[in-house]
Design a protein around this motif. Structure first.
Motif, short mmCIF file in Angstrom:
data_model
loop_
_atom_site.label_atom_id
_atom_site.label_comp_id
_atom_site.label_asym_id
_atom_site.label_seq_id
_atom_site.Cartn_x
_atom_site.Cartn_y
_atom_site.Cartn_z
N MET A 1 33.98 35.26 35.68
CA MET A 1 33.58 36.34 36.59
C MET A 1 33.79 35.88 38.03
SD MET A 1 29.94 38.38 36.79
CE MET A 1 29.93 38.59 35.01
N LEU A 2 34.47 36.72 38.80
CA LEU A 2 34.76 36.39 40.18
C LEU A 2 33.61 36.79 41.10
CD1 LEU A 2 38.45 37.69 40.30
CD2 LEU A 2 37.67 35.34 39.90
N THR A 3 33.54 36.15 42.27
CA THR A 3 32.55 36.50 43.27
C THR A 3 33.28 36.83 44.57
OG1 THR A 3 32.29 34.28 44.20
CG2 THR A 3 30.97 34.81 42.23
N VAL A 4 32.52 37.13 45.61
CA VAL A 4 33.11 37.46 46.90
C VAL A 4 33.89 36.29 47.48
CG1 VAL A 4 31.09 36.77 48.27
CG2 VAL A 4 32.61 38.59 49.11
N SER A 5 33.58 35.06 47.06
CA SER A 5 34.24 33.86 47.59
C SER A 5 35.54 33.52 46.89
CB SER A 5 33.29 32.66 47.47
OG SER A 5 32.09 32.91 48.14
N ASP A 6 35.78 34.12 45.74
CA ASP A 6 36.98 33.79 44.96
C ASP A 6 38.21 34.53 45.49
OD1 ASP A 6 35.75 32.04 43.08
OD2 ASP A 6 34.83 33.80 42.15
N PRO A 7 39.39 34.00 45.15
CA PRO A 7 40.63 34.72 45.53
C PRO A 7 40.60 36.14 44.95
CG PRO A 7 41.14 32.53 44.71
CD PRO A 7 39.67 32.74 44.46
N LEU A 8 41.20 37.05 45.68
CA LEU A 8 41.22 38.45 45.25
C LEU A 8 42.05 38.63 43.99
CD1 LEU A 8 41.83 40.06 48.73
CD2 LEU A 8 39.75 40.25 47.39
N PRO A 9 41.65 39.58 43.13
CA PRO A 9 42.49 39.89 41.98
C PRO A 9 43.85 40.40 42.44
CG PRO A 9 40.35 40.98 41.81
CD PRO A 9 40.44 40.39 43.19
N GLU A 10 44.87 40.07 41.71
CA GLU A 10 46.23 40.50 42.07
C GLU A 10 46.42 41.98 41.74
OE1 GLU A 10 48.70 38.88 43.59
OE2 GLU A 10 47.39 37.14 43.86
N HIS A 11 46.79 42.74 42.73
CA HIS A 11 47.23 44.13 42.58
C HIS A 11 46.39 44.96 41.60
CE1 HIS A 11 50.66 42.66 44.78
NE2 HIS A 11 50.92 41.79 43.84
N PRO A 12 45.11 45.18 41.89
CA PRO A 12 44.33 46.05 40.99
C PRO A 12 44.91 47.46 40.98
CG PRO A 12 43.10 45.58 43.01
CD PRO A 12 44.34 44.75 43.06
N GLN A 13 45.07 48.02 39.81
CA GLN A 13 45.67 49.34 39.65
C GLN A 13 44.76 50.32 38.91
OE1 GLN A 13 49.06 50.17 40.76
NE2 GLN A 13 48.50 48.35 41.92
N ARG A 14 43.98 49.80 37.99
CA ARG A 14 43.08 50.63 37.18
C ARG A 14 41.68 50.02 37.35
NH1 ARG A 14 47.34 49.10 34.77
NH2 ARG A 14 46.26 47.66 33.38
N ILE A 15 40.90 50.64 38.20
CA ILE A 15 39.69 50.00 38.71
C ILE A 15 38.44 50.77 38.32
CG2 ILE A 15 38.55 49.16 40.80
CD1 ILE A 15 41.36 49.38 42.15
N LEU A 16 37.45 50.02 37.84
CA LEU A 16 36.14 50.57 37.53
C LEU A 16 35.11 50.00 38.49
CD1 LEU A 16 36.20 50.19 33.66
CD2 LEU A 16 36.25 52.35 34.93
N ILE A 17 34.13 50.82 38.84
CA ILE A 17 33.00 50.36 39.64
C ILE A 17 31.75 50.50 38.77
CG2 ILE A 17 31.75 50.55 41.81
CD1 ILE A 17 34.75 50.14 42.21
N ALA A 18 31.04 49.40 38.57
CA ALA A 18 29.80 49.40 37.79
C ALA A 18 28.63 49.17 38.72
CB ALA A 18 29.85 48.31 36.72
#
Length: 197
Positions: A1-18
């Motif tokens: 699981m990534l946090t605000v400090s981790d590198p950004l995910p590459e090219h998010p295209q299909r995104i969910l907000i929980a």
């Protein structure tokens, strides 16, 4: 699981907000959609028909939505959570402290009711006094389900290997994360300078 400090995910295209009720799922989804140029579909608008009656087409609509190459929506409704997680590449979890989400939920509910803000398909927020009489009043619902995602979200990456989860623990972290993504998007849109002949 990534946090605000981790590198950004590459090219998010299909995104969910929980997030729990009041966390700001729809607000972040709209901001992400605008930033990335991706269509946002509010899941509540697909679920609630007139007079708060669930729409019979809900499952088919979600299936159709998630077959698109790009989309942003919320991760909610038990009947479609699995399908959403299977087809998403990124899930952003707004895991805010309970007081933050509850204060936001109460403010939003009062605003919607006092301004007679139309929600989905002609529906309006119920009377504020319903909190005392209706066990499913949105504020009581928010309180009752405040810890639900703490059980569900941490296991998602194991169950759905193609899904990246980003956990943001405060509105400030969400702003920082979105700002970093905006910088990346902006940099990717800068065309390299062509040498003049």
């Amino acid at each position: 699981m990534l946090t605000v400090s981790d590198p950004l995910p590459e090219h998010p295209q299909r995104i969910l907000i929980a997030g729990v009720s009041g966390a700001g799922k729809s607000t972040l989804a709209r901001r992400l959609a605008a930033l990335l140029g991706i269509e946002y579909t509010e899941l509540d608008s697909l679920f609630h028909g007139p007079n708060w009656v669930p729409r019979a087409e809900f499952m088919n609509d979600v299936d159709h939505l998630t077959q698109e190459p790009t989309w942003v929506s919320e991760w909610q409704y038990a009947a479609v959570r699995r399908l959403l997680a299977q087809r998403a590449d990124t899930l952003i979890w707004l895991d805010y402290p309970m007081p933050v989400s509850m204060v936001r939920l109460i403010r939003r509910t009062v605003r919607r009711r006092s301004q007679r803000e139309e929600l989905w398909n002609g529906n309006y927020e119920g009377p504020l006094w319903g909190i005392f009489t209706d066990s499913d009043h949105i504020i009581r619902w928010g309180w009752r389900t405040r810890n639900k995602l703490k059980v569900l979200v941490p296991t998602l990456e194991e169950k759905f290997p193609g899904l990246r989860v980003v956990r943001l623990r405060s509105p400030r972290e969400a702003d920082v994360w979105l700002g970093r993504l905006a910088e990346r998007v902006s940099a990717s849109r800068v065309q390299p300078r062509q040498d003049q002949p």
